[in-house]
Design a protein around this motif. Structure first.
Motif, PDB file in Angstrom:
ATOM      1  N   GLU A   9       0.904  -1.201   0.072  1.00 49.81           N
ATOM      2  CA  GLU A   9      -0.259   0.198   0.271  1.00 49.81           C
ATOM      3  C   GLU A   9       0.677   1.191  -0.008  1.00 49.81           C
ATOM      4  O   GLU A   9       0.307   2.068  -0.689  1.00 49.81           O
ATOM      5  N   LEU A  10       1.857   0.986   0.277  1.00 56.58           N
ATOM      6  CA  LEU A  10       2.759   2.644   1.056  1.00 56.58           C
ATOM      7  C   LEU A  10       3.685   2.369  -0.475  1.00 56.58           C
ATOM      8  O   LEU A  10       3.496   3.736  -0.916  1.00 56.58           O
ATOM      9  N   ALA A  11       3.735   1.326  -1.127  1.00 60.95           N
ATOM     10  CA  ALA A  11       4.201   1.748  -2.423  1.00 60.95           C
ATOM     11  C   ALA A  11       4.004   2.297  -3.335  1.00 60.95           C
ATOM     12  O   ALA A  11       3.744   2.907  -4.172  1.00 60.95           O
ATOM     13  N   LEU A  12       2.508   1.952  -3.236  1.00 58.84           N
ATOM     14  CA  LEU A  12       1.679   2.211  -4.458  1.00 58.84           C
ATOM     15  C   LEU A  12       0.937   3.880  -3.844  1.00 58.84           C
ATOM     16  O   LEU A  12       1.526   5.025  -4.606  1.00 58.84           O
ATOM     17  N   MET A  13       1.016   5.067  -3.022  1.00 56.13           N
ATOM     18  CA  MET A  13       0.877   5.809  -2.699  1.00 56.13           C
ATOM     19  C   MET A  13       1.877   6.478  -2.995  1.00 56.13           C
ATOM     20  O   MET A  13       1.592   8.333  -2.635  1.00 56.13           O
ATOM     21  N   HIS A  14       3.062   5.867  -2.770  1.00 52.17           N
ATOM     22  CA  HIS A  14       4.100   7.025  -3.352  1.00 52.17           C
ATOM     23  C   HIS A  14       4.275   7.130  -4.541  1.00 52.17           C
ATOM     24  O   HIS A  14       4.428   8.259  -5.178  1.00 52.17           O
ATOM     25  N   ARG A  15       3.804   6.381  -5.332  1.00 49.83           N
ATOM     26  CA  ARG A  15       3.359   6.695  -7.081  1.00 49.83           C
ATOM     27  C   ARG A  15       1.977   7.715  -6.696  1.00 49.83           C
ATOM     28  O   ARG A  15       1.423   9.245  -7.580  1.00 49.83           O
ATOM     29  N   MET A  16       0.950   7.672  -5.910  1.00 54.59           N
ATOM     30  CA  MET A  16      -0.498   8.938  -6.061  1.00 54.59           C
ATOM     31  C   MET A  16       0.052  10.150  -5.179  1.00 54.59           C
ATOM     32  O   MET A  16      -0.725  10.814  -5.854  1.00 54.59           O
ATOM     33  N   ARG A  17       0.966   9.791  -4.314  1.00 54.76           N
ATOM     34  CA  ARG A  17       1.779  11.369  -4.334  1.00 54.76           C
ATOM     35  C   ARG A  17       2.032  12.503  -4.792  1.00 54.76           C
ATOM     36  O   ARG A  17       1.792  13.660  -5.034  1.00 54.76           O
ATOM     37  N   ASP A  18       1.553  11.717  -6.210  1.00 54.41           N
ATOM     38  CA  ASP A  18       2.456  13.013  -6.872  1.00 54.41           C
ATOM     39  C   ASP A  18       1.520  13.971  -7.485  1.00 54.41           C
ATOM     40  O   ASP A  18       1.398  14.964  -8.287  1.00 54.41           O
ATOM     41  N   LEU A  19       0.094  13.248  -7.580  1.00 55.60           N
ATOM     42  CA  LEU A  19      -1.070  13.762  -7.289  1.00 55.60           C
ATOM     43  C   LEU A  19      -2.074  14.399  -6.552  1.00 55.60           C
ATOM     44  O   LEU A  19      -2.647  15.351  -7.263  1.00 55.60           O
ATOM     45  N   ASN A  20      -2.178  13.532  -5.826  1.00 59.17           N
ATOM     46  CA  ASN A  20      -2.358  14.425  -4.354  1.00 59.17           C
ATOM     47  C   ASN A  20      -1.634  13.277  -3.322  1.00 59.17           C
ATOM     48  O   ASN A  20      -2.696  13.087  -2.434  1.00 59.17           O
ATOM     49  N   PRO A  21      -1.152  14.490  -3.637  1.00 61.23           N
ATOM     50  CA  PRO A  21      -0.190  14.963  -1.926  1.00 61.23           C
ATOM     51  C   PRO A  21      -0.626  15.067  -0.519  1.00 61.23           C
ATOM     52  O   PRO A  21      -0.666  14.038   0.644  1.00 61.23           O
ATOM     53  N   GLU A  22      -1.921  15.281  -0.379  1.00 63.83           N
ATOM     54  CA  GLU A  22      -2.613  15.973   0.686  1.00 63.83           C
ATOM     55  C   GLU A  22      -3.204  14.454   0.967  1.00 63.83           C
ATOM     56  O   GLU A  22      -3.317  14.544   1.749  1.00 63.83           O
ATOM     57  N   ARG A  23      -4.513  14.169   0.007  1.00 68.23           N
ATOM     58  CA  ARG A  23      -5.247  13.035  -0.069  1.00 68.23           C
ATOM     59  C   ARG A  23      -3.876  11.457   0.933  1.00 68.23           C
ATOM     60  O   ARG A  23      -4.076  10.873   1.943  1.00 68.23           O
TER      61      ARG A  23
END
Length: 184
Positions: A9-23
């Motif tokens: 999950e954290l590895a997925l969030m690393h990529r998601m942080r590019d577009l939605n850092p607040e979430r």
């Protein structure tokens, strides 16, 4: 460091942080995870992807997530693909899906709604981390899917009320909705 569901999950969030850092920051607080833990999980997953003896494709997903609770078949053109799905704690109601081709080659991986796409959504319903690509297609006739700017990124132009909006996805999960850039 073992690599399990939390690290995945954290590895997925690393990529998601590019577009939605607040979430992502909100999710990290809820998980009791640090930014350093996100970086470490991403680095570990990347090392595994490039290590000659580490499992690859669906085997890597099974290593991290365990056996898939759902295994099915789906036609794709003249082929029949294997579908694997896992539920992840950070995204209730959704499943992480792997689509495997011949020889168990990993063709795609992204979030889906196991019960099928949500239909009849409005623009106001498109909240980050609650919608998947198929939801947009089912709810907005004329939506146009495009490749995103990075691996595992998608964009979908969504017509609504005479305007066009751009939905940005990472691993098939909505991250943000913005007015589409003007064309001309």
């Amino acid at each position: 460091m073992t690599f399990g569901v939390r690290e995945f999950e954290l590895a997925l969030m690393h990529r998601m942080r590019d577009l939605n850092p607040e979430r992502v920051e909100e999710a990290l607080r809820e998980m009791g995870a640090s930014r350093a833990e996100v970086r470490a999980a991403h680095a570990h997953w990347t090392r595994l992807a490039h290590a000659p003896r580490a499992p690859k494709g669906a085997a890597a997903l099974r290593m991290a997530l365990g056996p898939a609770p759902y295994r099915g078949r789906r036609p794709a053109g003249s082929l029949t693909c294997t579908v694997l799905r896992w539920t992840l704690p950070s995204w209730p109601g959704l499943a992480y899906e792997a689509l495997l081709g011949p020889g168990d080659e990993l063709w795609n991986q992204w979030f889906v709604r196991p019960s099928g796409p949500a239909a009849s959504l409005t623009l106001a319903d498109l909240a980050p981390w609650t919608c998947v690509v198929a939801d947009i297609g089912a709810s907005f006739p004329g939506a146009v899917q495009m490749e995103g700017p990075a691996p595992h990124h998608w964009t979908v132009d969504v017509p609504s009320g005479g305007r066009t909006y751009r939905a940005s996805f990472v691993y098939g999960l909505l991250q943000r909705l913005d007015p589409a850039p003007a064309t001309g």
